[in-house]
Design an enzyme around this catalytic site. Structure first.
Site, short mmCIF file in Angstrom:
data_model
loop_
_atom_site.label_atom_id
_atom_site.label_comp_id
_atom_site.label_asym_id
_atom_site.label_seq_id
_atom_site.Cartn_x
_atom_site.Cartn_y
_atom_site.Cartn_z
N PRO A 1 0.81 -1.22 0.00
CG PRO A 1 0.01 -1.03 2.16
CD PRO A 1 0.67 -1.99 1.24
CD GLU A 2 4.36 2.43 -3.20
OE1 GLU A 2 4.50 3.47 -3.88
OE2 GLU A 2 5.04 1.40 -3.40
CE LYS B 1 4.48 4.89 2.49
NZ LYS B 1 5.59 3.96 2.11
#
Length: 432
Positions: free
Chosen positions: A2-3, A60
């Site tokens: 996840p970014e 993030k």
């Protein structure tokens, strides 16, 4: 992993489907590595009965604003993800949870049920995420330490160029620094550097203003497009390197080979043909590579020399024993001793247990000693031993010497060569 685009997709899904609804049930995992600073029981008590007012994100990190504090915040780590039952949020390239898995997932760290029956869960398979309960998430780390958000707070060209000109580190490492720009992770950094044609190890301060303009443009374009498609990688442009960087073997993008190096402490994909180091930086890398090759060659040469000497043995020429020296100095022949050492085993003597005992003793003495192959002779037949032992006159001995010489010249006779010293001892044994 996840970014910014993936976390933003999760935030938007919560905003669209969950805001304005009341939490009627919550289940917090008993995992102190992920659930940070609060017990599962206290965490659940702080959520139940509250209404979700808004969802926020920076970099993030994401947090839910409730009708009263404290608020749950989520640092996604490597595999953190939001799943809403029956609603597609986003699918990571290497998703930890499949649609066919149990619900809630066994990797769930926070499960919430809303008053309309909708359920959502925060999962983390590898347990690098952090879930916290905070009164004001933006005022405490990690959110308070983040740099400008790559989507919400884009830099101007001058700000970006001035910031880079002060940084003496590699550009890839700088882009991963969340205190510089928040939200850019490994795949995004590699993608924008590829599109800007900048080598991941290029020193940030060495970039020209033109290169900085191009890089900032690529950051903005990649970020906005990925967010626009809700981080659905199947909708990314086909010319993006993203589609070809995965897997154990490097692929090709637009016909150009992708290679991997370590930059910023992370495995980095780049295209050497298009992303080249400039001037001094390139010479520095060449020198370092040459030094590494030279060191590697020296190590291999050392290892090669070591491998030639068996463990426990010294790589020196064996000196003759004191007995052998004594015999040589007195002009005595060493052929008897040499023949003894060259033989693997004594020829068997018929009906003589003593000969067998001596043969066993000889095996024990010679065990572990390396015998040169050129000194190994074939064993004589038992009949030859008996014949030689039966003769006691000079004629018999002379005949034996003549025969020994003939056998030595022939070399390939089936019975092999028999040394005189050895026959003498065999005669003694038979006589006894």
């Amino acid at each position: 992993m996840p970014e910014l685009p993936e976390v933003e997709a999760a935030r938007r899904a919560i905003e669209e489907h969950c805001v304005g609804k009341k939490i009627v049930k919550s289940v917090v995992a008993n995992d102190s590595k992920v659930i940070d600073g609060v017990s599962p029981k206290d965490f659940e008590a702080s959520l139940t009965g509250k209404t979700i007012v808004a969802s926020h994100r920076k970099g993030k990190n994401m947090w839910l604003q409730l009708d009263s504090p404290p608020f749950p915040s989520f640092q996604f780590g490597m595999t953190g993800a939001i799943y809403i039952k029956g609603i597609a949020v986003t699918k990571y390239k290497r998703s930890a949870v499949k649609d066919t898995d149990e619900w809630p997932s066994k990797y769930s760290k926070l499960f919430i049920e809303l008053d309309d029956g909708l359920e959502f869960s925060f999962t983390d398979k590898r347990r690098f995420a952090k879930v916290r309960l905070l009164d004001n998430p933006v005022s405490v780390p990690p959110i308070s330490e983040l740099g400008p958000d790559a989507l919400l707070e884009p830099m101007t060209v001058d700000e970006f160029y001035n910031s880079l000109s002060k940084k003496k580190i590699g550009i890839k490492a700088l882009l991963l620094d969340q205190s510089f720009i928040s939200g850019i992770g490994n795949w995004m950094a590699d993608e924008v550097l590829y599109q800007a044609r900048i080598h991941p190890l290029e020193t940030a301060s060495s970039l020209s203003k033109e290169s900085c303009v191009t890089l900032l443009k690529c950051i903005n374009e990649v970020t906005k497009f990925a967010v626009k498609v809700d981080a659905d990688c199947s909708r990314f442009p086909v010319e993006w390197m993203f589609h070809f960087r995965w897997g154990k073997r490097p692929g090709k993008v637009n016909g150009k080979k992708i290679e991997f190096i370590t930059a910023g402490g992370r495995t980095s994909a780049y295209v050497p043909e298009l992303q080249k180091l400039s001037g001094n930086q390139a010479r520095k890398v060449v020198v370092e590579s040459s030094n590494n090759i030279e060191e590697s060659s020296n190590e291999e040469a050392t290892d090669s020399r070591k491998s030639k000497v068996p463990r426990g043995r010294k790589a020196t020429v064996k000196k003759p024993s004191s007995k052998r020296k004594s015999k040589e100095s007195n002009g005595e022949s060493n052929s008897d001793d040499d023949d003894d050492k060259s033989l693997r085993k004594e020829p068997p003597s018929r009906g003589k247990s003593k000969g067998r005992n001596e043969n066993d003793d000889q095996k024990k003495k010679s065990k572990g000693k390396k015998t040169p192959t050129k000194r190994i002779f074939e064993e004589s037949d038992d009949e030859d031993d008996v014949d030689n032992a039966s003769g006691s006159g000079d004629d018999d001995e002379e005949d034996h010497k003549v025969m020994s010489k003939k056998r030595g010249k022939a070399g390939s006779l089936s019975k092999g060569k028999v040394g005189s010293g050895r026959n003498g001892r065999q005669q003694k044994r038979v006589a006894k």
